[in-house]
Write an enzyme that holds these catalytic residues in place. Sequence first.
Site, PDB file in Angstrom:
ATOM      1  N   HIS A 121       0.856  -1.182   0.000  1.00 56.82           N
ATOM      2  CA  HIS A 121       0.000   0.000   0.000  1.00 56.82           C
ATOM      3  C   HIS A 121       0.893   1.234   0.000  1.00 56.82           C
ATOM      4  CE1 HIS A 121      -2.892   2.957   1.604  1.00 56.82           C
ATOM      5  NE2 HIS A 121      -3.861   2.118   1.273  1.00 56.82           N
ATOM      6  N   ASP A 198       2.707  -4.286   8.193  1.00 55.61           N
ATOM      7  CA  ASP A 198       1.506  -3.478   8.011  1.00 55.61           C
ATOM      8  C   ASP A 198       0.327  -4.434   8.178  1.00 55.61           C
ATOM      9  OD1 ASP A 198      -0.750  -2.234   7.004  1.00 55.61           O
ATOM     10  OD2 ASP A 198       0.157  -1.664   5.095  1.00 55.61           O
ATOM     11  N   GLN A 201      -4.843  -5.131   6.936  1.00 54.80           N
ATOM     12  CA  GLN A 201      -5.797  -6.094   6.383  1.00 54.80           C
ATOM     13  C   GLN A 201      -5.862  -7.398   7.173  1.00 54.80           C
ATOM     14  OE1 GLN A 201      -7.898  -5.368   3.925  1.00 54.80           O
ATOM     15  NE2 GLN A 201      -7.007  -3.326   3.683  1.00 54.80           N
ATOM     16  N   LYS A 224     -10.636  -0.096   9.886  1.00 55.71           N
ATOM     17  CA  LYS A 224     -10.749  -1.360   9.156  1.00 55.71           C
ATOM     18  C   LYS A 224     -11.058  -2.525  10.096  1.00 55.71           C
ATOM     19  CE  LYS A 224      -7.264   0.138   5.761  1.00 55.71           C
ATOM     20  NZ  LYS A 224      -8.135   0.446   4.616  1.00 55.71           N
ATOM     21  N   CYS A 364      -4.625   2.182  -3.878  1.00 57.03           N
ATOM     22  CA  CYS A 364      -3.402   2.747  -3.275  1.00 57.03           C
ATOM     23  C   CYS A 364      -2.241   1.766  -3.414  1.00 57.03           C
ATOM     24  CB  CYS A 364      -3.619   3.118  -1.817  1.00 57.03           C
ATOM     25  SG  CYS A 364      -4.756   4.498  -1.577  1.00 57.03           S
TER      26      CYS A 364
END
Length: 406
Positions: A121, A198, A201, A224, A364
Amino acid sequence: MSFDVAAVRGQFPILSEIIDGLPVHYLDNGASAQTPLAVMDAVRRYETTGRANVLRGVHRLAERATESYENARAQVASFLGVPTMEIVFTGGCTAAINLVAYSYGALLKPGDRILLSELEHHSNIVPWQLLRSRSGIELDMLPVTTDGRIDLSALPSLLTPKTKLVSLAHVSNVTGALLDVRAVVEAAKSVGAKVMLDGAQRAPHGPLDLPSLGIDFYAFAGHKAYGPNGIGALWGRPELMDAMPPFMGGGSMIGRVTLAETTWAPSPRRFEAGTPPIGPAIGLGAACAWMQALDWAGAHEHEMDLVQRLMDGLQKIDGTQLFGPAGLQNRYPVVSFMLDGVHPHDVAQTLDSFGVAVRAGHHCAQPLMERFDLDGTTRVSMAPYNDNSDIDALLAGVAHAAKTLR
């Protein structure tokens, strides 16, 4: 017993709404998930019965607010499997990555290297490019396989003693591919590099045991993960966080201020300058508690059943192409696809006319799109509250788009 999706859906009022005459088939969870009543209630309690600033006040409301704020930190820490005071509240996952890029990056010198991948991302690319401009570090990029996974076979050729950090997506926001964290950590440690994930998700799909992963930094976003906007969390190894300079200066992050110099508070206070996002932090804590109470073995099986139903259905529609892993192994419920001759935005607009919310575009992740020469994809991202009716409505919309837009 099978996973009770109806009971989960009942905790999200928006899912039973009729908006502009259409039901809500919300399949854009990778951008922002919906928020359960438990989170709304926690934020409402703070705003209506306990609103005050935290940490410095001695009146009852301030003490109540501080207790709620620090309890939220404990809830996030429990969700990640780490000690409470190792959690830093940030403005989101992007803010957390920027914090590491600035503060850990301040310890690096020209010629040091950071390893990323082509599928990251933008939030895990741009902060490091800014660091490169400031400090003269160098960036290396792991390639991506044809099925949308980070190509870890390239690790030996890209890791060197100058590599100080490997920062990668735990789960891809485009392909849903799950990173082989163990392989990355083992390779990184062989050259003395730190590892950051990261987790934007991955975190929305169940509790984590960060110590078992062997990583050094972890970031995720509240919005999220069924929480409010404007809040996220960063975990970092204490010895690293204690060595890092502050990202921002102001109140709350100091030890002592004189006109000559300032000393810093220990982490996490050092990285939480000013009045924090108190209500959103309390909401994030409630979201983490809500997630911990969910049957994730059942939820994950349910989500993967939806992924299979979606992929099988898409492959029956003439002109559709899936982008990402073809099977269910080592993936999460994010599926991207293309419809020949139709721009992803047009597919998404058609789906909206069926009450289906998806994301279309480059997500992104422009370097990944360039790698595969794509204008973009249509992305379907699922949560435990999604059900077969959502997938069936989407498939009906895609079939309509294939007939009318090509």
